[in-house]
Design a protein around this motif. Structure first.
Motif, PDB file in Angstrom:
ATOM      1  N   ASP A  45      43.301  41.134  33.542  1.00  0.00           N
ATOM      2  CA  ASP A  45      42.806  42.482  33.802  1.00  0.00           C
ATOM      3  C   ASP A  45      43.022  43.341  32.565  1.00  0.00           C
ATOM      4  O   ASP A  45      44.087  43.281  31.939  1.00  0.00           O
ATOM      5  N   ILE A  46      41.988  44.104  32.213  1.00  0.00           N
ATOM      6  CA  ILE A  46      42.073  45.026  31.080  1.00  0.00           C
ATOM      7  C   ILE A  46      41.467  46.360  31.479  1.00  0.00           C
ATOM      8  O   ILE A  46      40.733  46.445  32.467  1.00  0.00           O
ATOM      9  N   GLU A  47      41.767  47.379  30.704  1.00  0.00           N
ATOM     10  CA  GLU A  47      41.157  48.689  30.904  1.00  0.00           C
ATOM     11  C   GLU A  47      40.184  48.970  29.775  1.00  0.00           C
ATOM     12  O   GLU A  47      40.483  48.718  28.615  1.00  0.00           O
ATOM     13  N   LEU A  48      39.019  49.496  30.141  1.00  0.00           N
ATOM     14  CA  LEU A  48      38.054  49.974  29.170  1.00  0.00           C
ATOM     15  C   LEU A  48      37.884  51.467  29.395  1.00  0.00           C
ATOM     16  O   LEU A  48      38.054  51.959  30.513  1.00  0.00           O
ATOM     17  N   ASN A  49      37.533  52.165  28.328  1.00  0.00           N
ATOM     18  CA  ASN A  49      37.279  53.594  28.430  1.00  0.00           C
ATOM     19  C   ASN A  49      35.965  53.878  27.709  1.00  0.00           C
ATOM     20  O   ASN A  49      35.841  53.600  26.521  1.00  0.00           O
ATOM     21  N   GLU A  50      34.999  54.398  28.468  1.00  0.00           N
ATOM     22  CA  GLU A  50      33.691  54.708  27.901  1.00  0.00           C
ATOM     23  C   GLU A  50      33.323  56.154  28.193  1.00  0.00           C
ATOM     24  O   GLU A  50      33.654  56.681  29.252  1.00  0.00           O
ATOM     25  N   GLU A  51      32.619  56.736  27.243  1.00  0.00           N
ATOM     26  CA  GLU A  51      32.133  58.094  27.425  1.00  0.00           C
ATOM     27  C   GLU A  51      31.257  58.152  28.678  1.00  0.00           C
ATOM     28  O   GLU A  51      30.499  57.227  28.953  1.00  0.00           O
ATOM     29  N   HIS A  52      31.382  59.179  29.437  1.00  0.00           N
ATOM     30  CA  HIS A  52      30.667  59.436  30.689  1.00  0.00           C
ATOM     31  C   HIS A  52      31.225  58.625  31.861  1.00  0.00           C
ATOM     32  O   HIS A  52      31.213  59.096  32.983  1.00  0.00           O
ATOM     33  N   ILE A  53      31.654  57.409  31.625  1.00  0.00           N
ATOM     34  CA  ILE A  53      32.141  56.551  32.707  1.00  0.00           C
ATOM     35  C   ILE A  53      33.636  56.749  32.919  1.00  0.00           C
ATOM     36  O   ILE A  53      34.124  56.707  34.031  1.00  0.00           O
ATOM     37  N   GLY A  54      34.367  56.950  31.828  1.00  0.00           N
ATOM     38  CA  GLY A  54      35.808  57.115  31.922  1.00  0.00           C
ATOM     39  C   GLY A  54      36.529  55.789  31.815  1.00  0.00           C
ATOM     40  O   GLY A  54      35.973  54.783  31.373  1.00  0.00           O
ATOM     41  N   THR A  55      37.766  55.771  32.264  1.00  0.00           N
ATOM     42  CA  THR A  55      38.596  54.571  32.208  1.00  0.00           C
ATOM     43  C   THR A  55      38.398  53.772  33.493  1.00  0.00           C
ATOM     44  O   THR A  55      38.385  54.331  34.581  1.00  0.00           O
ATOM     45  N   TYR A  56      38.218  52.474  33.338  1.00  0.00           N
ATOM     46  CA  TYR A  56      38.062  51.597  34.494  1.00  0.00           C
ATOM     47  C   TYR A  56      38.649  50.234  34.181  1.00  0.00           C
ATOM     48  O   TYR A  56      38.877  49.880  33.030  1.00  0.00           O
ATOM     49  N   GLU A  57      38.900  49.475  35.233  1.00  0.00           N
ATOM     50  CA  GLU A  57      39.502  48.158  35.083  1.00  0.00           C
ATOM     51  C   GLU A  57      38.441  47.078  35.219  1.00  0.00           C
ATOM     52  O   GLU A  57      37.566  47.150  36.065  1.00  0.00           O
ATOM     53  N   THR A  58      38.529  46.096  34.345  1.00  0.00           N
ATOM     54  CA  THR A  58      37.671  44.919  34.408  1.00  0.00           C
ATOM     55  C   THR A  58      38.504  43.743  33.908  1.00  0.00           C
ATOM     56  O   THR A  58      39.725  43.825  33.890  1.00  0.00           O
ATOM     57  N   LYS A  59      37.867  42.680  33.478  1.00  0.00           N
ATOM     58  CA  LYS A  59      38.653  41.542  33.010  1.00  0.00           C
ATOM     59  C   LYS A  59      38.085  40.952  31.728  1.00  0.00           C
ATOM     60  O   LYS A  59      36.899  41.070  31.434  1.00  0.00           O
ATOM     61  N   SER A  60      38.991  40.338  30.987  1.00  0.00           N
ATOM     62  CA  SER A  60      38.623  39.567  29.812  1.00  0.00           C
ATOM     63  C   SER A  60      38.959  38.113  30.138  1.00  0.00           C
ATOM     64  O   SER A  60      39.627  37.832  31.136  1.00  0.00           O
ATOM     65  N   ALA A  61      38.500  37.206  29.300  1.00  0.00           N
ATOM     66  CA  ALA A  61      38.773  35.785  29.530  1.00  0.00           C
ATOM     67  C   ALA A  61      39.249  35.140  28.237  1.00  0.00           C
ATOM     68  O   ALA A  61      38.845  35.539  27.141  1.00  0.00           O
ATOM     69  N   THR A  62      40.104  34.156  28.386  1.00  0.00           N
ATOM     70  CA  THR A  62      40.557  33.348  27.261  1.00  0.00           C
ATOM     71  C   THR A  62      40.264  31.898  27.600  1.00  0.00           C
ATOM     72  O   THR A  62      40.669  31.398  28.661  1.00  0.00           O
ATOM     73  N   ILE A  63      39.535  31.232  26.709  1.00  0.00           N
ATOM     74  CA  ILE A  63      39.216  29.818  26.874  1.00  0.00           C
ATOM     75  C   ILE A  63      40.132  29.036  25.940  1.00  0.00           C
ATOM     76  O   ILE A  63      40.202  29.331  24.747  1.00  0.00           O
ATOM     77  N   LEU A  64      40.829  28.061  26.487  1.00  0.00           N
ATOM     78  CA  LEU A  64      41.728  27.223  25.700  1.00  0.00           C
ATOM     79  C   LEU A  64      41.161  25.817  25.626  1.00  0.00           C
ATOM     80  O   LEU A  64      40.927  25.169  26.656  1.00  0.00           O
ATOM     81  N   ILE A  65      40.940  25.354  24.379  1.00  0.00           N
ATOM     82  CA  ILE A  65      40.433  24.008  24.123  1.00  0.00           C
ATOM     83  C   ILE A  65      41.335  23.398  23.066  1.00  0.00           C
ATOM     84  O   ILE A  65      41.230  23.748  21.888  1.00  0.00           O
ATOM     85  N   GLY A  66      42.221  22.527  23.467  1.00  0.00           N
ATOM     86  CA  GLY A  66      43.192  21.965  22.524  1.00  0.00           C
ATOM     87  C   GLY A  66      43.982  23.085  21.885  1.00  0.00           C
ATOM     88  O   GLY A  66      44.572  23.917  22.576  1.00  0.00           O
ATOM     89  N   ASN A  67      43.983  23.136  20.546  1.00  0.00           N
ATOM     90  CA  ASN A  67      44.690  24.193  19.820  1.00  0.00           C
ATOM     91  C   ASN A  67      43.823  25.424  19.573  1.00  0.00           C
ATOM     92  O   ASN A  67      44.251  26.362  18.905  1.00  0.00           O
ATOM     93  N   HIS A  68      42.614  25.428  20.079  1.00  0.00           N
ATOM     94  CA  HIS A  68      41.683  26.539  19.865  1.00  0.00           C
ATOM     95  C   HIS A  68      41.767  27.549  21.007  1.00  0.00           C
ATOM     96  O   HIS A  68      41.793  27.181  22.178  1.00  0.00           O
TER      97      HIS A  68
END
Length: 189
Positions: A61-84
């Motif tokens: 879960d992360i927070e984004l803040n955009e003009e007109h919309i304000g602060t809101y919660e959404t999500k980011s993703a991390t893909i793990l492939i071996g050492n990448h």
């Protein structure tokens, strides 16, 4: 700039704000829904690798803040492939030439995914000069010009000649290889 020029600017900006009846809460909800669809699509591309334990995806879960919309919660993703480690981070929905953007970053670069009209093959920005004697209908058409379009996720190529490529399993895997520099690694066949 004189005070008179500034006053004219403030008056025009006030009129523009009143003429644009954008439902920002609805826009935010649509954006969050589009992000969920994006992550579901990515997950479907990688399902067989995830089931075999070769790739994992972690959501945060992360927070984004955009003009007109304000602060809101959404999500980011991390893909793990071996050492990448490949990160997918939403940028926002209040953008020029796109209804949304997610950046994928790896150790060797960045790929931008954009939410654009299905028919778009490159960025298109429309400019309209609004005068006081123009009808409200003309402004309305400008604001709602793309509302009937089907919005799809595409890959934006690097500037200066930005093009939109369809996002499918193959193009996504190519993008992962690009940001991990995997396409230049030696392979034994």
């Amino acid at each position: 700039m004189s005070k008179k020029d500034f006053n004219r600017f403030v008056e025009q900006a006030s009129k523009e704000k009143k003429s644009k009846n954008i439902d920002w809460e609805k826009r935010r909800e649509e954006w969050i829904h589009n992000l969920d669809e994006f992550y579901n699509k990515i997950n479907s591309f990688l399902t067989s690798f995830i089931e075999k334990g070769k790739i994992s995806i972690e959501f945060k879960d992360i927070e984004l803040n955009e003009e007109h919309i304000g602060t809101y919660e959404t999500k980011s993703a991390t893909i793990l492939i071996g050492n990448h480690t490949i990160r997918l981070r939403p940028i926002g929905t209040t953008l020029i030439a796109a209804k949304g953007r997610v950046d994928m970053t790896g150790a060797y670069g960045k790929v931008k995914f954009v939410l654009v009209p299905e028919s778009a093959d490159k960025p298109q920005v429309k400019t309209m000069i609004n005068t006081e004697d123009m009808s409200g209908k003309a402004s309305e058409e400008k604001d709602n010009g793309n509302e009937t379009s089907d919005w799809v996720w595409k890959i934006a190529t690097s500037p200066p000649a930005i093009r939109y490529l369809p996002l499918d399993e193959e193009s996504f895997m190519d993008a992962v290889m690009e940001v991990t520099n995997a396409d230049s690694e030696d392979s034994d066949g």
